[in-house]
Design a protein around this motif. Sequence first.
Motif, short mmCIF file in Angstrom:
data_model
loop_
_atom_site.label_atom_id
_atom_site.label_comp_id
_atom_site.label_asym_id
_atom_site.label_seq_id
_atom_site.Cartn_x
_atom_site.Cartn_y
_atom_site.Cartn_z
N LEU A 128 71.13 37.50 4.93
CA LEU A 128 71.10 38.09 3.59
C LEU A 128 70.61 39.53 3.65
O LEU A 128 71.21 40.43 3.04
CB LEU A 128 70.20 37.26 2.67
N LEU A 129 69.54 39.77 4.41
CA LEU A 129 68.98 41.12 4.52
C LEU A 129 69.90 42.05 5.30
O LEU A 129 69.89 43.27 5.08
CB LEU A 129 67.61 41.06 5.20
N TRP A 130 70.70 41.50 6.21
CA TRP A 130 71.61 42.30 7.02
C TRP A 130 73.05 42.21 6.50
O TRP A 130 74.00 42.38 7.25
CB TRP A 130 71.53 41.87 8.48
N LEU A 131 73.18 41.95 5.21
CA LEU A 131 74.47 41.98 4.52
C LEU A 131 75.52 41.08 5.18
O LEU A 131 76.67 41.48 5.39
CB LEU A 131 74.99 43.42 4.44
N GLY A 132 75.10 39.86 5.50
CA GLY A 132 76.02 38.88 6.04
C GLY A 132 76.14 38.87 7.55
O GLY A 132 76.92 38.09 8.10
N HIS A 133 75.39 39.74 8.22
CA HIS A 133 75.47 39.82 9.69
C HIS A 133 74.20 39.25 10.33
O HIS A 133 73.13 39.26 9.73
CB HIS A 133 75.65 41.27 10.14
N VAL A 159 74.26 41.96 15.92
CA VAL A 159 74.52 43.39 15.68
C VAL A 159 73.91 44.23 16.79
O VAL A 159 74.56 45.16 17.31
CB VAL A 159 73.94 43.81 14.31
N LEU A 160 72.68 43.91 17.18
CA LEU A 160 72.03 44.68 18.25
C LEU A 160 72.76 44.52 19.58
O LEU A 160 72.88 45.48 20.35
CB LEU A 160 70.57 44.23 18.39
#
Length: 350
Positions: free
Chosen positions: A132-137, A142-143
């Motif tokens: 939720l904080l990472w907009l669905g990712h 991501v890292l």
Amino acid sequence: MGRGHFRGAMGVAVAMAVVTWVVAAAHHLPVRDPDGVSVPTWVRLPLIVLAAVLLDLVARWTAYVRATPGSGAWQAFRTVLRERWTREQVWFTASGLVAWYVSYVAFRNLKGYLPFVNDRLWDTELARLDRLLWLGHDPAGVLHEVLGTGWAAWLLSGVYVLWIGLVPAALAIALVWTRRSITGALYVTAVTYNWLLGVAVYYLVPSLGPVYSRPEEFAGLPRTFNTSVQELLLRDRIAVLADAWDTRAVQTVAAFASLHVAITITTCLVAELLRLPRWVRLSGWVFAGLTCLSTVYLGWHFFVDVLGGVVVGTLALVLAAWTTGHPLRRRDRTWSLREARAREDEQVAG
């Protein structure tokens, strides 16, 4: 401050020790030295502090001999020892070390008891909040995409492991080189509050961490020293859950909040209060940023664990300031070795 330097830290240590014995008795669990299978904490910590004391004495003895060429080496050493390590300084160092040690051992044992007291795991909810904080990712994914899974894995593994040595080093600095400073007492007390707040949050929100709840997402990382540590902690957890009395291992898997981040934040904030040289403060914040990255990248923690660690580290410092009487006011001038030595000479003369 007199002999009340570590009143707050001692209070935390006693409270945590009592809770440890109560939980151990209630659930029929052993109280262990958390590092007993390697070099016990009660041996390692005093050795680190003793090394710092010897380094301090040798440096001051060398400077004294150079400044007073006519003095004998032994007489110079006795003079430095007498002036530097007064009864008050010995009490300051010893009491701080005891408070730190007792709270640390209690923390590690209480952390180990966690799955026997509360076996509800919140990894699914924490992972959902991360996305939720990472907009669905997924933050770790991501890292891995941005930094890759080569050199970054080795660098961040080194950062994570380096932290293990920096904490006792910072403890030695606070207890040996701060000259009974209220800031030294503030730092040691703040670390004990980190242990207290950290274990309380562990019990409120038990979790394993991404690398244990979703190991397939970290299978693409190269095998580093960090991998060996993760495997060791998992084996220890399995052994303890099988029979806590049949192993010397201690269960140490708990993710929310990240105490790596919490104690690093506390250390950086204390450095800011002292107004240490700019390069020291900058290095501290860079290391803090790399620590936050490494915990998520390597799968030790969720991103929300990092945020929780920032809150814990900051709150621990505020509580430590309250119990030590530190005003939490930044120094007017940047700290310098010359000024520190001049103040110390004034204390000795007084």
